[in-house]
Design a protein around this motif. Structure first.
Motif, PDB file in Angstrom:
ATOM      1  N   ILE A  95       0.838  -1.201   0.000  1.00 42.32           N
ATOM      2  CA  ILE A  95       0.000   0.000   0.000  1.00 42.32           C
ATOM      3  C   ILE A  95       0.874   1.252   0.000  1.00 42.32           C
ATOM      4  CG2 ILE A  95      -1.611   1.360   1.393  1.00 42.32           C
ATOM      5  CD1 ILE A  95      -2.879  -1.277   2.289  1.00 42.32           C
ATOM      6  N   PHE A  96       1.944   1.226   0.787  1.00 42.14           N
ATOM      7  CA  PHE A  96       2.884   2.352   0.812  1.00 42.14           C
ATOM      8  C   PHE A  96       3.535   2.546  -0.556  1.00 42.14           C
ATOM      9  CE2 PHE A  96       7.347   3.651   1.183  1.00 42.14           C
ATOM     10  CZ  PHE A  96       7.190   4.923   1.714  1.00 42.14           C
ATOM     11  N   LEU A  97       3.907   1.443  -1.209  1.00 40.81           N
ATOM     12  CA  LEU A  97       4.536   1.532  -2.525  1.00 40.81           C
ATOM     13  C   LEU A  97       3.578   2.123  -3.553  1.00 40.81           C
ATOM     14  CD1 LEU A  97       6.459  -1.883  -2.712  1.00 40.81           C
ATOM     15  CD2 LEU A  97       7.405   0.381  -2.258  1.00 40.81           C
ATOM     16  N   VAL A  98       2.321   1.690  -3.510  1.00 37.46           N
ATOM     17  CA  VAL A  98       1.320   2.240  -4.440  1.00 37.46           C
ATOM     18  C   VAL A  98       1.133   3.735  -4.194  1.00 37.46           C
ATOM     19  CG1 VAL A  98      -1.099   2.168  -5.148  1.00 37.46           C
ATOM     20  CG2 VAL A  98       0.124   0.038  -4.709  1.00 37.46           C
ATOM     21  N   GLY A  99       1.099   4.124  -2.921  1.00 34.56           N
ATOM     22  CA  GLY A  99       1.007   5.546  -2.590  1.00 34.56           C
ATOM     23  C   GLY A  99       2.200   6.332  -3.108  1.00 34.56           C
ATOM     24  N   SER A 100       3.375   5.725  -3.058  1.00 36.64           N
ATOM     25  CA  SER A 100       4.578   6.375  -3.580  1.00 36.64           C
ATOM     26  C   SER A 100       4.500   6.537  -5.087  1.00 36.64           C
ATOM     27  CB  SER A 100       5.819   5.554  -3.204  1.00 36.64           C
ATOM     28  OG  SER A 100       5.971   5.477  -1.803  1.00 36.64           O
ATOM     29  N   VAL A 101       3.928   5.540  -5.771  1.00 36.30           N
ATOM     30  CA  VAL A 101       3.753   5.627  -7.220  1.00 36.30           C
ATOM     31  C   VAL A 101       2.821   6.786  -7.577  1.00 36.30           C
ATOM     32  CG1 VAL A 101       2.736   4.476  -9.226  1.00 36.30           C
ATOM     33  CG2 VAL A 101       4.240   3.205  -7.698  1.00 36.30           C
ATOM     34  N   VAL A 102       1.707   6.891  -6.868  1.00 36.77           N
ATOM     35  CA  VAL A 102       0.747   7.973  -7.127  1.00 36.77           C
ATOM     36  C   VAL A 102       1.384   9.328  -6.824  1.00 36.77           C
ATOM     37  CG1 VAL A 102      -1.476   8.972  -6.441  1.00 36.77           C
ATOM     38  CG2 VAL A 102      -1.245   6.487  -6.693  1.00 36.77           C
ATOM     39  N   ARG A 103       2.119   9.413  -5.723  1.00 36.34           N
ATOM     40  CA  ARG A 103       2.772  10.679  -5.356  1.00 36.34           C
ATOM     41  C   ARG A 103       3.809  11.083  -6.409  1.00 36.34           C
ATOM     42  NH1 ARG A 103       4.316   9.266  -0.789  1.00 36.34           N
ATOM     43  NH2 ARG A 103       6.541   8.888  -1.163  1.00 36.34           N
ATOM     44  N   HIS A 104       4.539  10.092  -6.923  1.00 33.87           N
ATOM     45  CA  HIS A 104       5.528  10.365  -7.963  1.00 33.87           C
ATOM     46  C   HIS A 104       4.856  10.909  -9.227  1.00 33.87           C
ATOM     47  CE1 HIS A 104       9.169  10.027 -10.335  1.00 33.87           C
ATOM     48  NE2 HIS A 104       8.548   9.255 -11.209  1.00 33.87           N
ATOM     49  N   MET A 105       3.705  10.355  -9.579  1.00 35.39           N
ATOM     50  CA  MET A 105       2.968  10.841 -10.744  1.00 35.39           C
ATOM     51  C   MET A 105       2.497  12.274 -10.532  1.00 35.39           C
ATOM     52  SD  MET A 105       0.689   7.700 -12.260  1.00 35.39           S
ATOM     53  CE  MET A 105      -0.123   7.342 -10.707  1.00 35.39           C
ATOM     54  N   MET A 106       2.056  12.581  -9.315  1.00 38.02           N
ATOM     55  CA  MET A 106       1.566  13.925  -9.021  1.00 38.02           C
ATOM     56  C   MET A 106       2.689  14.955  -9.094  1.00 38.02           C
ATOM     57  SD  MET A 106      -1.058  13.159  -5.853  1.00 38.02           S
ATOM     58  CE  MET A 106      -1.489  14.886  -5.669  1.00 38.02           C
ATOM     59  N   ASN A 107       3.910  14.533  -8.767  1.00 34.24           N
ATOM     60  CA  ASN A 107       5.042  15.463  -8.762  1.00 34.24           C
ATOM     61  C   ASN A 107       5.634  15.689 -10.150  1.00 34.24           C
ATOM     62  OD1 ASN A 107       4.878  15.792  -5.981  1.00 34.24           O
ATOM     63  ND2 ASN A 107       6.298  14.119  -5.555  1.00 34.24           N
ATOM     64  N   GLN A 108       5.293  14.814 -11.104  1.00 37.81           N
ATOM     65  CA  GLN A 108       5.809  14.992 -12.456  1.00 37.81           C
ATOM     66  C   GLN A 108       5.081  16.133 -13.162  1.00 37.81           C
ATOM     67  OE1 GLN A 108       5.462  10.882 -14.000  1.00 37.81           O
ATOM     68  NE2 GLN A 108       7.686  10.950 -14.300  1.00 37.81           N
ATOM     69  N   LYS A 109       5.839  16.919 -13.913  1.00 37.37           N
ATOM     70  CA  LYS A 109       5.249  18.065 -14.605  1.00 37.37           C
ATOM     71  C   LYS A 109       4.507  17.659 -15.875  1.00 37.37           C
ATOM     72  CE  LYS A 109       8.606  21.433 -12.867  1.00 37.37           C
ATOM     73  NZ  LYS A 109       9.634  22.450 -13.221  1.00 37.37           N
ATOM     74  N   ASN A 110       5.069  16.692 -16.602  1.00 37.50           N
ATOM     75  CA  ASN A 110       4.483  16.271 -17.868  1.00 37.50           C
ATOM     76  C   ASN A 110       4.151  14.783 -17.860  1.00 37.50           C
ATOM     77  OD1 ASN A 110       4.872  18.893 -19.060  1.00 37.50           O
ATOM     78  ND2 ASN A 110       7.041  18.368 -19.327  1.00 37.50           N
ATOM     79  N   VAL A 111       3.203  14.406 -18.697  1.00 36.78           N
ATOM     80  CA  VAL A 111       2.841  12.999 -18.846  1.00 36.78           C
ATOM     81  C   VAL A 111       3.742  12.380 -19.910  1.00 36.78           C
ATOM     82  CG1 VAL A 111       1.032  11.363 -19.486  1.00 36.78           C
ATOM     83  CG2 VAL A 111       0.456  13.420 -18.180  1.00 36.78           C
TER      84      VAL A 111
END
Length: 209
Positions: A95-111
């Motif tokens: 669950i922590f790893l999935v949260g880290s994945v989502v947080r990493h996506m939120m911090n990225q500027k571009n897709v």
């Protein structure tokens, strides 16, 4: 060769691709084959935790290493409480790893393509976590599901079909705890997709504007 692999793991984008390939093998390929030993699944699962935790930080990697050790310890004993501890530790870590994945996506500027790879990794990690819970119920609560028990692929298939909310109905939960788990899987799958799509659409819209 080993140096190239080590450099790939250190690179977050390349590590994400390696994680995707490993998750894909663990979920879609390995259950098809009936191996006489579960050593291959243990190695793949350990590799998944390592690849998911290493790019985050050394502390997270250490926690992943502890989770792997606890998981391995359950293979050498029949103590039910140790199995409970392994399930709790491993699933909380995922669950922590999935949260880290989502947080990493939120911090990225571009897709980018790697953003999509990370999104898929998070989804497969959720699937792997719920597979372990479904298998745990089937093992310690006989009759939880109406599967035949002839193949490990049945519960893998049931978990992912429930996660996507397709729900064909050929395998169904029979006990109340299994039914609650099925609802949790379906809600989590829908919620993850909704959150990730919202993030990706928002990032793409802001980059276009």
């Amino acid at each position: 060769m080993l140096e190239n692999i080590a450099n790939a793991i250190k690179d977050k984008d390349k590590s994400a691709v390696l994680l995707l390939l490993t998750c894909f093998t663990f979920v879609f390929i390995m259950p098809v084959f009936e191996f006489p030993s579960n050593i291959f699944s243990i190695i793949l699962f350990s590799l998944i935790l390592f690849l998911a935790s290493y790019p985050i930080s050394r502390k997270v990697m250490f926690i992943g290493f502890v989770a792997i050790l606890i998981e391995l310890a359950t293979r050498a004993t029949d103590l039910i409480y140790l199995h409970y501890l392994a399930e709790l530790t491993t699933n909380l870590f995922i669950i922590f790893l999935v949260g880290s994945v989502v947080r990493h996506m939120m911090n990225q500027k571009n897709v980018t393509i790697y953003t999509l790879v990370n999104a898929l990794n998070g989804y497969l990690l959720l699937g792997i976590m719920f597979m372990s819970l479904v298998a745990f119920c089937a093992q310690y609560l006989p009759g939880s599901f109406n599967e035949s028990g002839d193949s490990a692929m049945e519960l893998v298939y049931y978990t992912l079909i429930t996660l996507t909310t397709a729900g064909y109905g050929d395998i169904t939960p029979q006990l109340p705890i299994a039914q609650s788990l099925a609802m949790l899987i379906a809600i989590t799958g829908q919620f993850y997709v909704a959150v990730v799509v919202a993030i990706l659409v928002g990032k793409y819209s802001s980059s276009v504007n």
